[in-house]
Design a protein around this motif. Sequence first.
Motif, short mmCIF file in Angstrom:
data_model
loop_
_atom_site.label_atom_id
_atom_site.label_comp_id
_atom_site.label_asym_id
_atom_site.label_seq_id
_atom_site.Cartn_x
_atom_site.Cartn_y
_atom_site.Cartn_z
N LYS A 79 -18.92 42.78 20.20
CA LYS A 79 -18.02 41.63 20.13
C LYS A 79 -18.73 40.42 19.56
CE LYS A 79 -15.02 38.66 22.90
NZ LYS A 79 -14.52 38.33 24.28
N ARG A 80 -19.95 40.18 20.00
CA ARG A 80 -20.70 39.02 19.48
C ARG A 80 -21.00 39.21 17.99
NH1 ARG A 80 -23.26 34.66 21.64
NH2 ARG A 80 -21.36 34.79 22.93
N LYS A 83 -19.34 30.05 23.78
CA LYS A 83 -20.28 30.66 24.72
C LYS A 83 -19.54 31.27 25.90
CE LYS A 83 -24.13 27.57 23.61
NZ LYS A 83 -24.86 28.61 22.88
N LEU A 84 -20.09 32.34 26.43
CA LEU A 84 -19.48 33.03 27.56
C LEU A 84 -19.68 32.22 28.84
CD1 LEU A 84 -20.78 36.65 26.83
CD2 LEU A 84 -18.54 35.68 26.26
N ASP A 107 -20.16 33.51 31.72
CA ASP A 107 -21.26 34.19 32.43
C ASP A 107 -22.56 33.84 31.70
OD1 ASP A 107 -23.17 35.95 33.41
OD2 ASP A 107 -21.73 37.58 33.70
N ARG A 108 -23.36 32.96 32.30
CA ARG A 108 -24.58 32.48 31.63
C ARG A 108 -25.58 33.60 31.39
NH1 ARG A 108 -26.96 27.57 34.90
NH2 ARG A 108 -26.47 28.98 36.64
N ASP A 109 -25.67 34.54 32.33
CA ASP A 109 -26.61 35.65 32.16
C ASP A 109 -26.22 36.53 30.98
OD1 ASP A 109 -28.14 34.82 34.30
OD2 ASP A 109 -27.07 36.06 35.75
N MET A 110 -24.91 36.82 30.88
CA MET A 110 -24.45 37.65 29.77
C MET A 110 -24.60 36.91 28.44
SD MET A 110 -23.45 40.52 28.75
CE MET A 110 -23.23 41.20 30.40
N GLU A 111 -24.38 35.60 28.44
CA GLU A 111 -24.56 34.81 27.22
C GLU A 111 -26.01 34.85 26.77
OE1 GLU A 111 -24.13 32.54 23.93
OE2 GLU A 111 -22.52 33.39 25.16
N ALA A 112 -26.93 34.78 27.73
CA ALA A 112 -28.36 34.85 27.39
C ALA A 112 -28.72 36.20 26.79
CB ALA A 112 -29.21 34.58 28.64
#
Length: 440
Positions: free
Chosen positions: A243-244, A258-259, A261-266
């Motif tokens: 998707k990204r 940006k997502l 969910d910060r962890d998933m964005e990282a």
Amino acid sequence: MFGRGNWAIVGLVKESLEAFSINLADPVRMAAASQLAAAAVARIYGSDAMGINPYDAPRLDEEQELNLDHQTELARHAAVDQGAAQEDSAAEALPAEILEGPGYGRTVEAFQIHAEFPWFGLWAVSNTRKNASDLPSIKEQRSYVMLERPYKFLQPTDKRTVDDESEATAVSRTQVPVLLDFNQGRIYIESTNKKQIHAVLVSLSRLGAEIVPVAWSYPVSNWTEAILNRLYERTQYRDEFNKRAEEAKRFTEKEIEKLEDRDMEAIVSKFFSMTELSSGILAGISGPARIRLHESAPPVAVRNPAMATTLLNLNDGTSIVTGAVTLQESAIVATKSGGERTIRRDLARFDLNDRINLTDVGAGLLRGFDMASHKKDVLREIRETRQVPPLPQFWGAWLHQLSNAVQTIEESFREVLELSGDQQAGIIPLQLSEPAENKT
């Protein structure tokens, strides 16, 4: 040190600790091995020289000024065969002004970075004679003064005279940290320069440290590529990565939302693969990487993780040739509100490619190596305790974490390649390893 860098790893005979310690306490031997002496050798003889300074005094040699006579005596002393045992007369040959001066380390404590463990640290200093100024302009000036004409119009004999008079050189120094762990039997040198690593190992050998040539070795053909592609085959979050990659085709980086969910964005912003091993270690792959689109094509260099995902999705024959690997662990931390939160901590980051060994000097390499979480942990401890650790603790903690990181990398590679416990693999002595790929 203490940040991203390139490290060479060499084996060390643990039993040579006693000889090494004895030499560190010998002022005659240490005077010859010192950067104070190496600088004198470079100045007096005009030759390259390697010297050492203690870990907590990278420019200790500058604290002792030597007149020309003393420089000559020290250079002569250092130029003899330092591998042979020094005779008592050698101490008498060096003036007390040199032996008792503050310009070099001559105790075990000056180099030991832990009171209980046999861990040592030092700076290895390379001294090279180089031109100190623009040589053509110097020749032109001397040609005008000596012969009253431009250098190009001189006769060959006159040019040689001007050349001899125009030698404008100075000693150039570069230095790298060196860590010795007699517990694990390993030496870590922050360098990938063959000549420099060899000079460091020669200096350590003269001080009694017995060196063991080693190399990364695993009983799998093209094992660096095999690890990268096996990790990618088992990657989690494949849909999120795809998707990204699709978003990156249609929007600029700033336009991509940006997502929450910060962890998933990282993860999706930094990596194009993330795999959890059975040990609980998380292995992510990021750029710089090289992707092979099909077997007969040369690999394509890529840094952007979304672009790497796009390339890997082009056809069934794509594969990863090189990449940066980050090993992480899950950790629970307290939040400001008093609760708890699970985070990912980077244990080690390094480039994985076929340049992982320097067999010419018997060293395994860690290129692009970093332990970002280590620095964060130290800074957090300083904020909480309001105390800055002593220098030995900085060096000792780095060596400890570096050693742990290498062991984690070795074991993670074993797991990915599905090796049994009795198969020899990891960083192993060169003379014991069987012919394998990736020994460059």
